[in-house]
Design an enzyme around this catalytic site. Structure first.
Site, PDB file in Angstrom:
ATOM      1  N   GLY A  68      94.654  12.929  -0.477  1.00  0.00           N
ATOM      2  CA  GLY A  68      95.737  13.892  -0.230  1.00  0.00           C
ATOM      3  C   GLY A  68      96.042  14.651  -1.512  1.00  0.00           C
ATOM      4  CB  ALA A 104      95.862   7.628  12.392  1.00  0.00           C
ATOM      5  CG  ASP A 113      99.187  10.575  -0.083  1.00  0.00           C
ATOM      6  OD1 ASP A 113      99.046  11.106   1.034  1.00  0.00           O
ATOM      7  OD2 ASP A 113      98.232  10.381  -0.867  1.00  0.00           O
ATOM      8  CG  ASN A 114      96.382   6.406  -2.958  1.00  0.00           C
ATOM      9  OD1 ASN A 114      96.139   7.370  -2.248  1.00  0.00           O
ATOM     10  ND2 ASN A 114      95.581   5.351  -3.046  1.00  0.00           N
ATOM     11  N   GLY A 158      98.348  13.878   2.958  1.00  0.00           N
ATOM     12  CA  GLY A 158      97.012  14.204   3.475  1.00  0.00           C
ATOM     13  C   GLY A 158      97.104  15.351   4.474  1.00  0.00           C
ATOM     14  CE1 TYR A 198      87.457   6.334   8.844  1.00  0.00           C
ATOM     15  CE2 TYR A 198      86.144   7.707  10.303  1.00  0.00           C
ATOM     16  CZ  TYR A 198      87.361   7.401   9.728  1.00  0.00           C
ATOM     17  OH  TYR A 198      88.465   8.150  10.027  1.00  0.00           O
TER      18      TYR A 198
END
Ligand code: UDP
Length: 334
Positions: free
Chosen positions: A36, A117, A31-32, A10, A149
């Site tokens: 990203g 994060a 990462d999938n 990402g 979110y």
């Protein structure tokens, strides 16, 4: 040191990976490619200390193996971008909550330090700027998708802090404030790549709402520096820390700055929130971090100025456009 980065392909993850590889560390990247992309990490393939796995966190066996190998885990895999959140709320909530749970559970078996994060979104509609880390979170109703979110990220924070309190699993949490820079995509609505891209194309610069809402933009290099310093100090364990700058700009002001610095003749177009997002959309009016805690814990305060950031983003997008044109011409003449 060996670092595992979830969401390593990402925007922030790829900058973090780059920095770690440059300084000689080994990076395991998971990462999938949902938001990203390989393009973000292609230039890192030259390092034999970089190992990437294009797998979702649901591949628990792989996650457990990578956690075993790593000294520290950076958990950056998340669904981000207000547009994405409004359009795909189920994906946002599931990705953010389940992903953090899986990472914490795997890390806890080996007591490996986890960096999580979080986001300035969690402060919600709080108007008491600057935001201190212990301020109240003021979210809108559950019927307004945007707040899912903030709620999912707040739950991530609760979960991480609970792992620390109850199981002594070390965690470091950072709330990132509008991180921007090269490689950020405008596909999910982020304002900086959108404005700069529009200015370079000569298309209207789309200011949503009145444009009087403001943000503080932080260069991704500074965010990475802050993140690395946070995981390097025991004082940040079990703590939530703001990461950003406190230099505030209105969105209309940003549009003018982008137009001026790119020498663009694009008009500035105001679009009502209802049209830009969804009927009844609620925005955050101001969002300014208090950075005292970050400075106290790390001795660091992000300093890159907004004009510098705009120039860096513009030069990245110009390079990308030139590369695309080159390829198109190459194919056309082949
Ligand atoms: N915004 C805008 N035009 C765009 C994209 C975003 O005016 O093309 C506004 C958006 O409504 C918000 C601010 O810019 O007020 C920052 O949006 P972004 O999605 O980058 O981050 P946020 O702070 O909302 O998470």
């Amino acid at each position: 040191m060996v670092y595992l980065i979830t969401g390593g392909a990402g925007f922030v993850g790829s900058h973090l990976a780059e920095r770690l590889l440059e300084r000689g560390d080994e990076v395991l990247l998971m990462d999938n490619l949902s938001t990203g992309s390989m393009e973000n990490i292609r230039h890192l393939k030259k390092y034999d200390r970089m190992h990437y796995f294009l797998e979702p966190l649901e591949n628990r066996q792989l996650l457990a193996e990578l956690v075993d190998e790593a000294d520290v885990i950076f958990h950056l895999a998340a669904a981000v971008g207000v547009k994405l959140i409004v359009e795909s709320p189920v994906r946002t909530i599931e990705t953010n909550v389940n992903g953090t749970q899986m990472v914490l559970e795997a890390a806890c078996r080996k007591r490996k330090l986890v960096f999580t994060a979080s986001t300035s979104e969690v402060y919600g509609k709080n108007i008491n700027v600057p935001f201190h880390e212990d301020a109240d979170l003021v979210l809108g109703p559950t019927t307004k998708g945007r707040w899912s979110y903030a709620a999912s990220k707040a739950l991530d924070e609760f979960l991480a802090l609970s792992y620390w309190k109850e199981k002594k699993q070390p965690v470091v949490i950072a709330r990132l404030f509008n991180t921007v820079g090269p490689r950020q995509t405008g596909r999910y609505g982020m304002v900086m790549p959108n404005f700069v891209g529009q200015a370079l194309e000569g298309a209207p610069i789309t200011v949503y709402g009145t444009g009087r809402q403001s943000r503080c933009f932080c260069d991704v290099r500074d965010s990475v520096e802050a993140i690395l310093r946070l995981v390097a100090t025991d004082k940040a364990v079990g703590e939530v820390t703001n990461v950003g700058t406190d230099h505030e700009v209105t969105i209309e002001g940003l549009a003018h700055m982008v137009k001026e610095r790119t020498g663009s003749s694009s008009p500035i177009q105001f679009i009502p929130y209802d049209e830009a997002y969804e009927p009844g959309f609620e925005d955050m009016f101001r969002r300014v971090p208090c950075l005292d805690k970050l400075e106290r814990l790390t001795g660091f305060r992000p300093r890159t100025t907004l004009p510098e950031i705009v120039d860096r983003v513009a030069s990245h997008l110009r390079g990308k456009r030139a590369a695309t044109t080159h390829v198109t011409v190459g194919i056309a003449s082949a």
